[in-house]
Design a protein around this motif. Structure first.
Motif, PDB file in Angstrom:
ATOM      1  N   GLN A 111     -44.645 -47.155  60.227  1.00 18.08           N
ATOM      2  CA  GLN A 111     -43.440 -46.856  61.000  1.00 18.08           C
ATOM      3  C   GLN A 111     -43.809 -46.022  62.227  1.00 18.08           C
ATOM      4  N   CYS A 112     -43.619 -46.612  63.402  1.00 16.70           N
ATOM      5  CA  CYS A 112     -43.944 -45.926  64.645  1.00 16.70           C
ATOM      6  C   CYS A 112     -42.707 -45.828  65.515  1.00 16.70           C
ATOM      7  N   PHE A 113     -42.636 -44.771  66.305  1.00 15.51           N
ATOM      8  CA  PHE A 113     -41.572 -44.661  67.309  1.00 15.51           C
ATOM      9  C   PHE A 113     -42.206 -44.248  68.629  1.00 15.51           C
ATOM     10  N   LEU A 114     -42.087 -45.125  69.627  1.00 20.51           N
ATOM     11  CA  LEU A 114     -42.617 -44.831  70.953  1.00 20.51           C
ATOM     12  C   LEU A 114     -41.519 -44.172  71.779  1.00 20.51           C
ATOM     13  N   GLY A 115     -41.679 -42.879  72.017  1.00 25.61           N
ATOM     14  CA  GLY A 115     -40.678 -42.171  72.807  1.00 25.61           C
ATOM     15  C   GLY A 115     -40.684 -40.707  72.450  1.00 25.61           C
ATOM     16  N   SER A 116     -39.726 -39.989  73.036  1.00 26.25           N
ATOM     17  CA  SER A 116     -39.613 -38.557  72.801  1.00 26.25           C
ATOM     18  C   SER A 116     -38.673 -38.300  71.625  1.00 26.25           C
ATOM     19  N   VAL A 117     -38.605 -37.046  71.191  1.00 31.60           N
ATOM     20  CA  VAL A 117     -37.654 -36.673  70.140  1.00 31.60           C
ATOM     21  C   VAL A 117     -36.228 -36.953  70.618  1.00 31.60           C
ATOM     22  N   ASP A 118     -35.957 -36.676  71.899  1.00 25.26           N
ATOM     23  CA  ASP A 118     -34.622 -36.975  72.439  1.00 25.26           C
ATOM     24  C   ASP A 118     -34.303 -38.467  72.329  1.00 25.26           C
ATOM     25  N   ASP A 119     -35.315 -39.295  72.619  1.00 29.41           N
ATOM     26  CA  ASP A 119     -35.114 -40.743  72.480  1.00 29.41           C
ATOM     27  C   ASP A 119     -34.782 -41.102  71.038  1.00 29.41           C
ATOM     28  N   LEU A 120     -35.469 -40.450  70.101  1.00 30.62           N
ATOM     29  CA  LEU A 120     -35.239 -40.749  68.683  1.00 30.62           C
ATOM     30  C   LEU A 120     -33.843 -40.306  68.255  1.00 30.62           C
ATOM     31  N   VAL A 121     -33.401 -39.153  68.772  1.00 31.61           N
ATOM     32  CA  VAL A 121     -32.057 -38.655  68.446  1.00 31.61           C
ATOM     33  C   VAL A 121     -31.017 -39.719  68.774  1.00 31.61           C
ATOM     34  N   GLU A 122     -31.225 -40.397  69.892  1.00 29.68           N
ATOM     35  CA  GLU A 122     -30.235 -41.402  70.323  1.00 29.68           C
ATOM     36  C   GLU A 122     -30.147 -42.598  69.389  1.00 29.68           C
ATOM     37  N   THR A 123     -31.166 -42.803  68.555  1.00 33.76           N
ATOM     38  CA  THR A 123     -31.134 -43.936  67.614  1.00 33.76           C
ATOM     39  C   THR A 123     -30.446 -43.549  66.310  1.00 33.76           C
ATOM     40  N   ASN A 124     -30.046 -42.272  66.201  1.00 33.15           N
ATOM     41  CA  ASN A 124     -29.321 -41.807  65.024  1.00 33.15           C
ATOM     42  C   ASN A 124     -30.036 -42.141  63.710  1.00 33.15           C
ATOM     43  N   PRO A 125     -31.275 -41.676  63.568  1.00 37.37           N
ATOM     44  CA  PRO A 125     -32.065 -42.048  62.385  1.00 37.37           C
ATOM     45  C   PRO A 125     -31.589 -41.317  61.124  1.00 37.37           C
ATOM     46  N   THR A 126     -31.980 -41.840  59.964  1.00 38.05           N
ATOM     47  CA  THR A 126     -31.753 -41.119  58.710  1.00 38.05           C
ATOM     48  C   THR A 126     -32.441 -39.755  58.819  1.00 38.05           C
ATOM     49  N   PRO A 127     -31.729 -38.680  58.485  1.00 39.54           N
ATOM     50  CA  PRO A 127     -32.314 -37.343  58.660  1.00 39.54           C
ATOM     51  C   PRO A 127     -33.632 -37.170  57.901  1.00 39.54           C
ATOM     52  N   PHE A 128     -34.581 -36.509  58.537  1.00 39.59           N
ATOM     53  CA  PHE A 128     -35.892 -36.249  57.941  1.00 39.59           C
ATOM     54  C   PHE A 128     -35.860 -34.947  57.137  1.00 39.59           C
ATOM     55  N   ASP A 129     -36.658 -34.925  56.076  1.00 41.21           N
ATOM     56  CA  ASP A 129     -36.793 -33.697  55.288  1.00 41.21           C
ATOM     57  C   ASP A 129     -37.816 -32.750  55.911  1.00 41.21           C
ATOM     58  N   SER A 130     -38.813 -33.335  56.596  1.00 42.48           N
ATOM     59  CA  SER A 130     -39.887 -32.521  57.189  1.00 42.48           C
ATOM     60  C   SER A 130     -40.233 -33.048  58.581  1.00 42.48           C
ATOM     61  N   ILE A 131     -40.460 -32.116  59.464  1.00 46.78           N
ATOM     62  CA  ILE A 131     -41.017 -32.420  60.781  1.00 46.78           C
ATOM     63  C   ILE A 131     -42.430 -31.866  60.776  1.00 46.78           C
ATOM     64  N   LEU A 132     -43.400 -32.698  61.117  1.00 50.34           N
ATOM     65  CA  LEU A 132     -44.796 -32.284  61.069  1.00 50.34           C
ATOM     66  C   LEU A 132     -45.351 -32.234  62.490  1.00 50.34           C
ATOM     67  N   ALA A 133     -46.024 -31.141  62.818  1.00 56.41           N
ATOM     68  CA  ALA A 133     -46.564 -30.965  64.171  1.00 56.41           C
ATOM     69  C   ALA A 133     -47.959 -30.352  64.069  1.00 56.41           C
ATOM     70  N   LEU A 134     -48.922 -31.143  63.596  1.00 49.19           N
ATOM     71  CA  LEU A 134     -50.312 -30.682  63.536  1.00 49.19           C
ATOM     72  C   LEU A 134     -50.941 -30.765  64.936  1.00 49.19           C
ATOM     73  N   GLY A 135     -52.214 -30.437  65.006  1.00 49.15           N
ATOM     74  CA  GLY A 135     -52.922 -30.539  66.295  1.00 49.15           C
ATOM     75  C   GLY A 135     -52.355 -29.588  67.333  1.00 49.15           C
ATOM     76  N   ASN A 136     -51.888 -28.421  66.866  1.00 52.69           N
ATOM     77  CA  ASN A 136     -51.265 -27.436  67.769  1.00 52.69           C
ATOM     78  C   ASN A 136     -50.066 -28.018  68.506  1.00 52.69           C
ATOM     79  N   ASN A 137     -49.395 -28.981  67.853  1.00 51.54           N
ATOM     80  CA  ASN A 137     -48.262 -29.630  68.515  1.00 51.54           C
ATOM     81  C   ASN A 137     -47.019 -28.754  68.596  1.00 51.54           C
ATOM     82  N   LEU A 138     -47.050 -27.560  67.976  1.00 50.86           N
ATOM     83  CA  LEU A 138     -45.971 -26.604  68.272  1.00 50.86           C
ATOM     84  C   LEU A 138     -45.965 -26.279  69.754  1.00 50.86           C
ATOM     85  N   GLY A 139     -47.084 -26.492  70.420  1.00 48.85           N
ATOM     86  CA  GLY A 139     -47.146 -26.323  71.869  1.00 48.85           C
ATOM     87  C   GLY A 139     -46.147 -27.198  72.612  1.00 48.85           C
ATOM     88  N   LEU A 140     -45.724 -28.293  71.975  1.00 44.31           N
ATOM     89  CA  LEU A 140     -44.754 -29.190  72.612  1.00 44.31           C
ATOM     90  C   LEU A 140     -43.405 -28.516  72.839  1.00 44.31           C
TER      91      LEU A 140
END
Lengths: 247, 247
Positions: A111-140
């Motif tokens: 399962q891949c999504f090409l786009g930003s988190v804002d783009d994903l919000v617009e697709t109204n996905p089933t809510p996630f239990d966990s958001i994962l941001a390895l690779g120092n991706n909290l920098g985002l």
């Protein structure tokens, strides 16, 4: 004297570097900061494709704190997504880089999504239990305002008891005069000291300039205040991991 | 969006990289071409400080063909100068980089010249028997006109039977589309295909843009025609060495 300085070409430098690194091939990126600082990473294959047995303790600490369904934000070559998927769990790899998503697909991410988190919000996905941001991706989180937007966007697509599990780096764990001068220049224009404007370069390509935010745990806690997220658990250090829990 | 792009700062990036690499410390340079191509060398200490037992066969072939007194052009960290000096021979390290000359001095090079070959010509030195240009320093020929100037300047400070011994790279030994496009762009403005406009970057520093010339042995022979130098011996290959003898 040069007759011309024409490059680099704006494009998906990061994705192309990942594509070049598929199969263990040598692939190099250079991260360029807007004060001119260049930091090469000549080991794209080793650093972004590694199996869990090559991961840091911090990465293991983080991934073990995910629960339920997972959104892997800034999935890159999909190393974290693949680890979660291999455990039989439901996980989506999200990345703004077409090359990164292509690499994820080639490596078997389902399962891949090409786009930003804002783009994903617009697709109204089933809510996630966990958001994962390895690779120092909290920098985002990017900046003070960027953090607010992103944390609220993540709340909009997550379950009411969801967690954000991510890694980051403490910008204050340095005595490098270049970094200290950069912090000071940031303070003078009202930015958080650890907000860095960078671009990624690979061969003749460069991404557009974008901002990453390196912040201390205290600063992160403060950024969470106006959002539904609170710091719940910390793997401390200059390279830290953190669990933010929705309240 | 970036509020500013202020870097890099123009300076002695190459010399500062060498200074940072003294004592085996990690030191990184990035070579940036004017089409945007970036090529990092993360191993400054390993590649520019190596003792002769770590050198390529090509480098050994070249240094063995020097005779008498030696001028080491573009001496860098002085690896070739030190090898010649250790053999009890008279050798001068020349470099335009203050940092490089400082490194040479710290490492025990006895005779250093900070400046260009043209600067050295003005001091009217005792003629050299050999000019040494390892590290692909034949690239310092720079361009068609640059080659003419440099070869004549070297004649002005060399003995009547002197040799230039150097290493270079054949630009045509590639199928990389970026290089092929670069060659074609050069042809269209009347440059030799292998003339590259580059700068060296280290941390937040960048040298000014300058030109290197990669040419085939045939092209090199042609560039020698209007000068007193002739190709006398060749270590062939995409990375070649060559002896030019004064006639």
């Amino acid at each position: 004297m040069p007759s011309r300085v024409v490059g680099p070409i704006e494009g998906d430098a990061w994705g192309q570097a990942l594509l070049a690194g598929v199969g263990g091939h040598e692939s190099v990126i250079v991260v360029e900061r807007d004060d001119g600082l260049i930091e090469p990473d000549p080991f794209v294959s080793r650093n972004y494709f590694g199996e869990p047995d090559s991961w840091s303790d911090r990465d293991h600490w983080a991934i073990e704190r995910t629960v339920g369904t997972v959104l892997d934000v800034g999935a890159g070559a999909g190393r974290a997504t693949l680890a979660v998927q291999a455990a039989g769990r439901d996980v989506v790899a999200l990345d703004v880089s077409p090359g990164a998503i292509e690499v994820c697909q080639r490596r078997g991410v389902q399962q891949c999504f090409l786009g930003s988190v804002d783009d994903l919000v617009e697709t109204n996905p089933t809510p996630f239990d966990s958001i994962l941001a390895l690779g120092n991706n909290l920098g985002l989180l990017g900046s003070r305002t960027g953090a607010n937007c992103l944390l609220n966007a993540l709340a909009a697509i997550s379950a009411s008891d969801a967690v954000i599990v991510g890694t980051g780096l403490d910008p204050y764990a340095t005595d490098d005069p270049l970094h200290l001068a950069y912090h000071e220049a940031n303070r003078q224009v009202g930015r958080l000291p650890g907000q860095v404007t960078i671009r990624v370069r690979h061969r003749a390509l460069a991404t557009p300039w974008f901002d990453l935010l390196w912040c201390s745990i205290d600063e992160l806690a403060e950024l969470c205040e106006p959002t539904p997220w609170r710091v719940a658990d910390v793997y401390p250090g200059p390279l830290y991991a953190v669990v933010l829990r929705r309240v």
